[in-house]
Design a protein around this motif. Structure first.
Motif, PDB file in Angstrom:
ATOM      1  N   ASP A  82      35.029  51.530  45.164  1.00 41.25           N
ATOM      2  CA  ASP A  82      33.866  51.053  43.512  1.00 41.25           C
ATOM      3  C   ASP A  82      35.336  50.290  42.962  1.00 41.25           C
ATOM      4  O   ASP A  82      35.290  48.552  42.489  1.00 41.25           O
ATOM      5  CB  ASP A  82      34.068  52.207  42.492  1.00 41.25           C
ATOM      6  CG  ASP A  82      33.114  52.912  43.000  1.00 41.25           C
ATOM      7  OD1 ASP A  82      32.536  52.427  43.698  1.00 41.25           O
ATOM      8  OD2 ASP A  82      33.067  54.350  42.581  1.00 41.25           O
ATOM      9  N   GLU A  83      36.202  49.919  42.867  1.00 45.70           N
ATOM     10  CA  GLU A  83      37.822  49.736  42.733  1.00 45.70           C
ATOM     11  C   GLU A  83      37.436  47.955  42.989  1.00 45.70           C
ATOM     12  O   GLU A  83      37.578  46.894  42.389  1.00 45.70           O
ATOM     13  CB  GLU A  83      39.031  50.493  42.453  1.00 45.70           C
ATOM     14  CG  GLU A  83      39.563  51.336  41.621  1.00 45.70           C
ATOM     15  CD  GLU A  83      38.954  50.824  40.087  1.00 45.70           C
ATOM     16  OE1 GLU A  83      39.843  49.858  39.803  1.00 45.70           O
ATOM     17  OE2 GLU A  83      38.748  51.366  39.302  1.00 45.70           O
ATOM     18  N   ALA A  84      37.632  48.254  44.558  1.00 47.32           N
ATOM     19  CA  ALA A  84      37.723  47.058  45.763  1.00 47.32           C
ATOM     20  C   ALA A  84      36.056  46.705  44.748  1.00 47.32           C
ATOM     21  O   ALA A  84      36.128  45.403  45.177  1.00 47.32           O
ATOM     22  CB  ALA A  84      37.266  47.080  47.447  1.00 47.32           C
ATOM     23  N   VAL A  85      34.944  46.320  44.419  1.00 51.10           N
ATOM     24  CA  VAL A  85      34.168  46.103  43.820  1.00 51.10           C
ATOM     25  C   VAL A  85      34.660  45.462  42.735  1.00 51.10           C
ATOM     26  O   VAL A  85      34.352  44.426  42.946  1.00 51.10           O
ATOM     27  CB  VAL A  85      33.056  46.877  44.263  1.00 51.10           C
ATOM     28  CG1 VAL A  85      31.816  46.315  43.582  1.00 51.10           C
ATOM     29  CG2 VAL A  85      32.448  47.246  45.492  1.00 51.10           C
ATOM     30  N   ILE A  86      35.122  46.254  42.219  1.00 52.04           N
ATOM     31  CA  ILE A  86      35.607  45.840  40.571  1.00 52.04           C
ATOM     32  C   ILE A  86      36.297  44.464  40.432  1.00 52.04           C
ATOM     33  O   ILE A  86      36.498  43.576  40.155  1.00 52.04           O
ATOM     34  CB  ILE A  86      36.347  46.861  40.127  1.00 52.04           C
ATOM     35  CG1 ILE A  86      34.946  47.633  39.568  1.00 52.04           C
ATOM     36  CG2 ILE A  86      36.521  45.925  38.541  1.00 52.04           C
ATOM     37  CD1 ILE A  86      35.908  48.766  38.078  1.00 52.04           C
ATOM     38  N   ASN A  92      36.087  37.125  42.567  1.00 51.16           N
ATOM     39  CA  ASN A  92      35.557  35.306  43.504  1.00 51.16           C
ATOM     40  C   ASN A  92      34.437  35.272  41.799  1.00 51.16           C
ATOM     41  O   ASN A  92      33.992  33.724  42.447  1.00 51.16           O
ATOM     42  CB  ASN A  92      34.740  36.637  44.313  1.00 51.16           C
ATOM     43  CG  ASN A  92      35.399  36.962  45.783  1.00 51.16           C
ATOM     44  OD1 ASN A  92      36.637  36.858  45.611  1.00 51.16           O
ATOM     45  ND2 ASN A  92      34.669  37.297  47.075  1.00 51.16           N
ATOM     46  N   TYR A  93      33.999  36.410  41.259  1.00 51.01           N
ATOM     47  CA  TYR A  93      33.299  35.683  40.635  1.00 51.01           C
ATOM     48  C   TYR A  93      33.792  35.427  38.555  1.00 51.01           C
ATOM     49  O   TYR A  93      32.628  35.287  38.208  1.00 51.01           O
ATOM     50  CB  TYR A  93      31.637  36.394  40.179  1.00 51.01           C
ATOM     51  CG  TYR A  93      31.152  36.348  41.807  1.00 51.01           C
ATOM     52  CD1 TYR A  93      29.719  35.679  41.963  1.00 51.01           C
ATOM     53  CD2 TYR A  93      31.320  37.145  43.113  1.00 51.01           C
ATOM     54  CE1 TYR A  93      29.346  35.302  43.908  1.00 51.01           C
ATOM     55  CE2 TYR A  93      30.960  37.375  43.996  1.00 51.01           C
ATOM     56  CZ  TYR A  93      29.801  36.043  44.730  1.00 51.01           C
ATOM     57  OH  TYR A  93      29.227  36.071  45.583  1.00 51.01           O
ATOM     58  N   LYS A  94      34.746  35.601  38.842  1.00 55.10           N
ATOM     59  CA  LYS A  94      35.331  35.789  37.604  1.00 55.10           C
ATOM     60  C   LYS A  94      34.809  36.293  36.250  1.00 55.10           C
ATOM     61  O   LYS A  94      34.174  36.172  35.022  1.00 55.10           O
ATOM     62  CB  LYS A  94      35.285  34.169  36.503  1.00 55.10           C
ATOM     63  CG  LYS A  94      36.341  33.051  37.506  1.00 55.10           C
ATOM     64  CD  LYS A  94      37.897  34.357  37.215  1.00 55.10           C
ATOM     65  CE  LYS A  94      38.122  33.377  38.499  1.00 55.10           C
ATOM     66  NZ  LYS A  94      38.896  33.299  39.912  1.00 55.10           N
ATOM     67  N   LEU A  95      33.773  37.757  37.408  1.00 53.12           N
ATOM     68  CA  LEU A  95      33.481  38.727  36.291  1.00 53.12           C
ATOM     69  C   LEU A  95      33.299  40.373  36.426  1.00 53.12           C
ATOM     70  O   LEU A  95      33.889  40.738  37.086  1.00 53.12           O
ATOM     71  CB  LEU A  95      31.668  38.574  36.745  1.00 53.12           C
ATOM     72  CG  LEU A  95      30.593  39.496  36.386  1.00 53.12           C
ATOM     73  CD1 LEU A  95      30.083  38.623  34.512  1.00 53.12           C
ATOM     74  CD2 LEU A  95      29.421  39.853  36.879  1.00 53.12           C
ATOM     75  N   ALA A  96      34.153  41.014  34.603  1.00 52.45           N
ATOM     76  CA  ALA A  96      34.197  42.428  34.988  1.00 52.45           C
ATOM     77  C   ALA A  96      33.111  42.983  34.771  1.00 52.45           C
ATOM     78  O   ALA A  96      32.071  42.736  33.341  1.00 52.45           O
ATOM     79  CB  ALA A  96      34.693  41.980  33.252  1.00 52.45           C
ATOM     80  N   ILE A  97      33.275  43.814  35.248  1.00 51.96           N
ATOM     81  CA  ILE A  97      32.499  44.523  34.971  1.00 51.96           C
ATOM     82  C   ILE A  97      33.612  46.538  35.448  1.00 51.96           C
ATOM     83  O   ILE A  97      34.110  47.126  35.808  1.00 51.96           O
ATOM     84  CB  ILE A  97      31.049  45.250  36.682  1.00 51.96           C
ATOM     85  CG1 ILE A  97      32.986  45.021  38.092  1.00 51.96           C
ATOM     86  CG2 ILE A  97      30.179  43.822  37.186  1.00 51.96           C
ATOM     87  CD1 ILE A  97      31.352  45.213  39.755  1.00 51.96           C
ATOM     88  N   GLU A 104      26.953  51.542  41.498  1.00 48.98           N
ATOM     89  CA  GLU A 104      25.848  50.445  41.337  1.00 48.98           C
ATOM     90  C   GLU A 104      24.963  49.605  42.790  1.00 48.98           C
ATOM     91  O   GLU A 104      24.806  49.791  43.456  1.00 48.98           O
ATOM     92  CB  GLU A 104      25.224  50.174  40.670  1.00 48.98           C
ATOM     93  CG  GLU A 104      24.405  51.592  39.365  1.00 48.98           C
ATOM     94  CD  GLU A 104      24.157  50.344  37.857  1.00 48.98           C
ATOM     95  OE1 GLU A 104      24.282  49.726  38.078  1.00 48.98           O
ATOM     96  OE2 GLU A 104      23.751  51.653  36.830  1.00 48.98           O
ATOM     97  N   ILE A 105      26.215  49.126  42.376  1.00 45.12           N
ATOM     98  CA  ILE A 105      26.287  47.392  43.908  1.00 45.12           C
ATOM     99  C   ILE A 105      26.030  48.336  45.074  1.00 45.12           C
ATOM    100  O   ILE A 105      26.331  48.232  45.974  1.00 45.12           O
ATOM    101  CB  ILE A 105      27.787  46.969  43.421  1.00 45.12           C
ATOM    102  CG1 ILE A 105      27.437  45.951  42.139  1.00 45.12           C
ATOM    103  CG2 ILE A 105      27.591  46.367  44.356  1.00 45.12           C
ATOM    104  CD1 ILE A 105      28.360  45.567  41.061  1.00 45.12           C
ATOM    105  N   LYS A 106      27.715  49.464  44.971  1.00 43.31           N
ATOM    106  CA  LYS A 106      28.059  49.979  46.456  1.00 43.31           C
ATOM    107  C   LYS A 106      26.426  50.666  47.028  1.00 43.31           C
ATOM    108  O   LYS A 106      26.477  50.335  48.114  1.00 43.31           O
ATOM    109  CB  LYS A 106      29.093  50.874  45.966  1.00 43.31           C
ATOM    110  CG  LYS A 106      29.609  51.688  47.342  1.00 43.31           C
ATOM    111  CD  LYS A 106      30.331  52.415  47.072  1.00 43.31           C
ATOM    112  CE  LYS A 106      29.990  53.426  46.693  1.00 43.31           C
ATOM    113  NZ  LYS A 106      31.380  54.908  45.853  1.00 43.31           N
ATOM    114  N   ILE A 107      25.780  51.607  46.518  1.00 39.89           N
ATOM    115  CA  ILE A 107      25.053  52.217  47.180  1.00 39.89           C
ATOM    116  C   ILE A 107      23.651  51.067  47.638  1.00 39.89           C
ATOM    117  O   ILE A 107      22.804  51.567  48.256  1.00 39.89           O
ATOM    118  CB  ILE A 107      24.692  53.061  45.856  1.00 39.89           C
ATOM    119  CG1 ILE A 107      25.806  53.838  45.923  1.00 39.89           C
ATOM    120  CG2 ILE A 107      23.245  53.729  46.366  1.00 39.89           C
ATOM    121  CD1 ILE A 107      25.513  55.187  44.438  1.00 39.89           C
ATOM    122  N   ALA A 108      23.493  50.237  46.281  1.00 38.57           N
ATOM    123  CA  ALA A 108      22.388  48.806  46.885  1.00 38.57           C
ATOM    124  C   ALA A 108      22.352  47.927  47.405  1.00 38.57           C
ATOM    125  O   ALA A 108      22.011  48.418  48.397  1.00 38.57           O
ATOM    126  CB  ALA A 108      21.880  48.624  44.751  1.00 38.57           C
TER     127      ALA A 108
END
Length: 238
Positions: A82-86, A92-97, A104-108
């Motif tokens: 999860d931390e790697a996705v964050i 890459n996208y200058k987006l904070a999640i 959710e991203i990892k699962i989807a």
């Protein structure tokens, strides 16, 4: 308890359990509980390997004759993914999640191997540049690249465990394969990637999320089983 915890951490959990009112506290190593939960014949004189990939740690255990012969663990698993996705979304996208969105991203759309048809989704978060809401369109390729370092660490841990395992037990593991348990075992293609990297069949447990819990239930069904597997018992007089 995870097999990688320290004696101090182990004792702290026992003391809290007894202080909460329990008369007895059984300390069971998680890989052993998972192996029992999925029905591996660990009491027999043959080698079995379980890789439990949970949230906080990945544990690799070789079991035989009712106990753990060899165990390796790293504190890298689902949470690290999860931390790697964050981190990937920030870079890459200058987006904070948050961590829940990352999960959710990892699962989807997460995967360990290239997919026949790559997946994609829109992710909403906070723009790191102006602080306003922002949406980004990402693909399973982005997520796979972010997870690659974590999966490689898991591969290396399993490989190191196999290298330390007695040859007779390695032969059994090569014949029967490795079983994955824990929620992160459900990552798309993870078992196939590990099988290719390690040259050993890799199977996913039927209910990987609940393997350890089911194993604990089986332990408590019989005091004989608890004693025969060398489970630590802490007792408090009431």
């Amino acid at each position: 308890m995870p097999a990688c915890v320290t004696e101090v951490e182990n004792r702290a959990v026992v003391e809290v359990t007894l202080a909460a009112g329990a008369k007895e506290a059984y300390v069971v190593e998680e890989p052993l509980a998972a192996a029992i939960g999925i029905g591996l014949p660990i009491d027999e004189p043959q080698g079995n390997m379980v890789v439990n990939i949970g949230g906080g740690s990945c544990e690799v255990a070789v079991l035989s004759l009712g106990g753990i012969v060899l165990n390796e663990a790293i504190r890298v698993a689902g949470n690290a993914m999860d931390e790697a996705v964050i981190s990937m979304m920030r870079q890459n996208y200058k987006l904070a999640i948050g961590s829940s969105t990352a999960e959710e991203i990892k699962i989807a759309i997460g995967s360990a191997l290239p997919l026949e048809q790559e997946l994609q989704m829109d992710v909403k978060g906070r723009d790191l540049l102006d602080g306003l809401p922002k949406s980004a369109h990402i693909t399973s390729v982005d997520v796979r690249e972010a997870l690659d370092v974590i999966i490689t660490q898991i591969e290396d841990t399993i490989r190191a465990t196999i290298e330390k395992t007695p040859p007779e037990l390695v032969r059994d593991i090569a014949n029967q394969g490795i079983v994955l348990t824990g929620g992160s075992a459900l990552l798309r293609g993870l078992n196939m990637r590990l099988a290719d990297a390690l040259n050993v069949p890799v199977h996913i447990a039927e209910q990987p999320l609940y393997s350890a819990a089911v194993g604990l239930g089986k332990y408590l069904e019989s005091r004989v089983n608890v004693k025969s597997h060398g489970i630590t018992l802490e007792h408090r007089d009431l």
